[in-house]
Write a protein that holds these residues in place. Structure first.
Motif, PDB file in Angstrom:
ATOM      1  N   HIS A  87      72.042 -43.678  41.836  1.00  0.00           N
ATOM      2  CA  HIS A  87      72.372 -45.043  42.250  1.00  0.00           C
ATOM      3  C   HIS A  87      71.158 -45.624  42.981  1.00  0.00           C
ATOM      4  CE1 HIS A  87      76.705 -44.877  41.376  1.00  0.00           C
ATOM      5  NE2 HIS A  87      76.644 -43.607  41.778  1.00  0.00           N
ATOM      6  N   VAL A  88      70.686 -46.767  42.524  1.00  0.00           N
ATOM      7  CA  VAL A  88      69.588 -47.469  43.189  1.00  0.00           C
ATOM      8  C   VAL A  88      70.192 -48.669  43.912  1.00  0.00           C
ATOM      9  CG1 VAL A  88      67.404 -48.692  42.891  1.00  0.00           C
ATOM     10  CG2 VAL A  88      67.969 -46.765  41.385  1.00  0.00           C
ATOM     11  N   ILE A  89      70.218 -48.596  45.234  1.00  0.00           N
ATOM     12  CA  ILE A  89      70.795 -49.669  46.052  1.00  0.00           C
ATOM     13  C   ILE A  89      69.675 -50.611  46.466  1.00  0.00           C
ATOM     14  CG2 ILE A  89      72.239 -50.235  48.025  1.00  0.00           C
ATOM     15  CD1 ILE A  89      73.577 -48.362  46.032  1.00  0.00           C
ATOM     16  N   HIS A  90      69.721 -51.833  45.946  1.00  0.00           N
ATOM     17  CA  HIS A  90      68.698 -52.821  46.278  1.00  0.00           C
ATOM     18  C   HIS A  90      69.182 -53.663  47.448  1.00  0.00           C
ATOM     19  CE1 HIS A  90      66.612 -56.842  45.310  1.00  0.00           C
ATOM     20  NE2 HIS A  90      65.760 -56.078  45.966  1.00  0.00           N
ATOM     21  N   LYS A  91      68.608 -53.427  48.613  1.00  0.00           N
ATOM     22  CA  LYS A  91      69.033 -54.134  49.822  1.00  0.00           C
ATOM     23  C   LYS A  91      68.438 -55.537  49.908  1.00  0.00           C
ATOM     24  CE  LYS A  91      70.874 -52.185  52.895  1.00  0.00           C
ATOM     25  NZ  LYS A  91      72.306 -52.090  53.259  1.00  0.00           N
ATOM     26  N   GLU A 136      80.501 -49.632  45.147  1.00  0.00           N
ATOM     27  CA  GLU A 136      79.247 -49.309  45.814  1.00  0.00           C
ATOM     28  C   GLU A 136      78.500 -50.579  46.237  1.00  0.00           C
ATOM     29  OE1 GLU A 136      80.345 -47.402  43.200  1.00  0.00           O
ATOM     30  OE2 GLU A 136      80.842 -45.876  44.716  1.00  0.00           O
ATOM     31  N   CYS A 137      78.529 -51.600  45.361  1.00  0.00           N
ATOM     32  CA  CYS A 137      77.895 -52.880  45.703  1.00  0.00           C
ATOM     33  C   CYS A 137      78.505 -53.452  46.984  1.00  0.00           C
ATOM     34  CB  CYS A 137      78.051 -53.880  44.563  1.00  0.00           C
ATOM     35  SG  CYS A 137      77.066 -53.546  43.090  1.00  0.00           S
ATOM     36  N   SER A 138      79.835 -53.454  47.033  1.00  0.00           N
ATOM     37  CA  SER A 138      80.527 -54.013  48.192  1.00  0.00           C
ATOM     38  C   SER A 138      80.237 -53.212  49.451  1.00  0.00           C
ATOM     39  CB  SER A 138      82.034 -54.056  47.936  1.00  0.00           C
ATOM     40  OG  SER A 138      82.327 -54.879  46.826  1.00  0.00           O
ATOM     41  N   HIS A 139      80.197 -51.884  49.296  1.00  0.00           N
ATOM     42  CA  HIS A 139      80.004 -51.024  50.466  1.00  0.00           C
ATOM     43  C   HIS A 139      78.583 -51.166  51.024  1.00  0.00           C
ATOM     44  CE1 HIS A 139      80.359 -47.578  53.136  1.00  0.00           C
ATOM     45  NE2 HIS A 139      79.224 -47.098  52.626  1.00  0.00           N
ATOM     46  N   PHE A 140      77.587 -51.136  50.154  1.00  0.00           N
ATOM     47  CA  PHE A 140      76.203 -51.122  50.630  1.00  0.00           C
ATOM     48  C   PHE A 140      75.596 -52.520  50.773  1.00  0.00           C
ATOM     49  CE2 PHE A 140      76.623 -46.852  48.797  1.00  0.00           C
ATOM     50  CZ  PHE A 140      76.129 -46.075  49.842  1.00  0.00           C
ATOM     51  N   LEU A 141      76.070 -53.477  49.979  1.00  0.00           N
ATOM     52  CA  LEU A 141      75.456 -54.800  49.976  1.00  0.00           C
ATOM     53  C   LEU A 141      76.326 -55.857  50.638  1.00  0.00           C
ATOM     54  CD1 LEU A 141      74.064 -54.803  46.313  1.00  0.00           C
ATOM     55  CD2 LEU A 141      72.925 -54.046  48.402  1.00  0.00           C
ATOM     56  N   GLY A 142      77.639 -55.542  50.801  1.00  0.00           N
ATOM     57  CA  GLY A 142      78.548 -56.483  51.433  1.00  0.00           C
ATOM     58  C   GLY A 142      79.008 -57.562  50.473  1.00  0.00           C
ATOM     59  N   GLY A 143      80.179 -58.086  50.696  1.00  0.00           N
ATOM     60  CA  GLY A 143      80.713 -59.155  49.852  1.00  0.00           C
ATOM     61  C   GLY A 143      80.975 -58.673  48.445  1.00  0.00           C
ATOM     62  N   MET A 144      81.220 -59.605  47.564  1.00  0.00           N
ATOM     63  CA  MET A 144      81.488 -59.277  46.173  1.00  0.00           C
ATOM     64  C   MET A 144      80.608 -60.127  45.281  1.00  0.00           C
ATOM     65  SD  MET A 144      83.698 -56.880  46.094  1.00  0.00           S
ATOM     66  CE  MET A 144      84.290 -56.924  44.398  1.00  0.00           C
ATOM     67  N   GLY A 145      79.949 -59.489  44.339  1.00  0.00           N
ATOM     68  CA  GLY A 145      79.143 -60.228  43.367  1.00  0.00           C
ATOM     69  C   GLY A 145      80.045 -60.895  42.351  1.00  0.00           C
ATOM     70  N   SER A 146      79.433 -61.643  41.466  1.00  0.00           N
ATOM     71  CA  SER A 146      80.222 -62.397  40.491  1.00  0.00           C
ATOM     72  C   SER A 146      79.999 -61.961  39.058  1.00  0.00           C
ATOM     73  CB  SER A 146      79.882 -63.885  40.604  1.00  0.00           C
ATOM     74  OG  SER A 146      78.504 -64.090  40.369  1.00  0.00           O
ATOM     75  N   SER A 147      79.097 -61.007  38.830  1.00  0.00           N
ATOM     76  CA  SER A 147      78.818 -60.622  37.449  1.00  0.00           C
ATOM     77  C   SER A 147      78.299 -59.210  37.371  1.00  0.00           C
ATOM     78  CB  SER A 147      77.792 -61.574  36.829  1.00  0.00           C
ATOM     79  OG  SER A 147      76.564 -61.478  37.519  1.00  0.00           O
TER      80      SER A 147
END
Length: 313
Positions: A204-208, A289-300
């Motif tokens: 997993h690559v988490i882009h902050k 994982e997006c929500s946990h590490f990046l916060g909020g919810m993306g749209s796509s």
């Protein structure tokens, strides 16, 4: 009496319309400041003459000769940059730079012309300097004579402007060569990854944001930078260096699948990672994982893989 006149030979309908539009806009602006000024267009075939007439002294009308020269010179400079500049740039590039083949010349020329059109970023200062050089040089000619033959002036008098174009061309060629080197390097990395056996099932690559990344394995445990990462990059090409060690770490662990979690999927660094790892890479904008590490919810959710599968995301 005639104060100024500008003569130009136009080669196309587009040039005629451009000259008429820019000078018409300028004369409307000047007429608002000084109503006694009179303007006239006359044409004979491809030859167009624009004249500005009025009674002296101009200062009695609230307009100085210096201001009038500057305003008219700005309009002529705008016409040159809009209608003549690309042709001049192409001639200069062909005459002063050597290229391996026609395809390379065409690619550099398109990049050069694109830079000339831009008025922001690195091109902004070049654009400002070219316009100022043209305006000041034309105004200086009007001090010598009230009549300006634009074609003759462009042939014999615009040395400073051509030097500005030359510097812009050098910048464009340098940028093009750097871009070529970058593309070749990315292609080399992609080739290396293609033949490399996977050493890890999932990364997993988490882009902050920006160049801030976190690398996690399939169990969401941090992946530490390996001591041999630099050796991997050196093995690929000893002459190339890469600042972002994320790439070298990912290559060293060689994931069978790589999920890039980001809120900015169109960033160049994200697209580069996707390109290098090709079918192994997926871009995710909305998952746990997006929500946990990046916060909020993306749209796509985006993917570059042939068979997208986010069950393990």
């Amino acid at each position: 009496m005639e104060l100024f006149s500008i003569t130009v030979n136009t080669q196309t309908r587009s040039e005629q319309e451009c000259f008429h539009r820019i000078l018409s806009d300028k004369q409307k602006e000047l007429h608002k400041r000084c109503k006694p000024l009179k303007f006239k267009f006359s044409a004979s075939g491809d030859r167009i003459v624009w004249t500005c007439s009025g009674k002296l002294p101009l200062t009695s009308w609230g307009v100085t000769p210096e201001l009038l020269r500057h305003e008219i010179s700005e309009a002529v400079a705008a016409y040159i940059m809009e209608e003549k500049e690309q042709e001049l740039a192409a001639r200069l590039l062909v005459a002063e730079f050597q290229f391996q083949d026609e395809e390379e010349l065409e690619r550099v020329l398109q990049w050069f012309l694109l830079l000339l059109e831009k008025e922001d970023g690195a091109s902004a200062e070049f654009h400002r300097r070219r316009r100022k050089e043209l305006t000041d040089s034309i105004a200086a000619c009007f001090i010598e004579s009230s009549e300006l033959n634009l074609d003759g002036w462009m042939t014999f008098r615009m040395h400073g402007y051509k030097q500005e174009l030359r510097e812009m061309a050098e910048y464009a060629v340098d940028e093009f060569m750097l871009d070529q080197q970058y593309e070749e390097f990315v292609s080399l990395l992609k080739y290396f990854v293609y033949f490399q056996e996977p050493l890890m099932p999932l990364v997993h690559v988490i882009h902050k944001g920006g160049e801030d990344f976190i690398l996690l394995d399939g169990n969401l445990k941090p992946i530490e930078k390996h001591e041999h990462d630099e050796l991997v990059m050196e093995k690929i090409d000893q002459d190339m260096q890469i600042e972002d060690m994320v790439v070298s770490t990912l290559i060293s662990v060689s994931p069978a699948k790589m999920v890039i979690h980001t809120r900015e999927p169109e960033l160049p660094v994200i697209l580069t990672l996707s390109h290098i790892f090709d079918q192994r890479a997926e871009i995710c904008c909305c998952c746990a994982e997006c929500s946990h590490f990046l916060g909020g919810m993306g749209s796509s959710i985006l993917t570059v893989s042939a068979s997208p599968d986010y069950n393990n995301c």
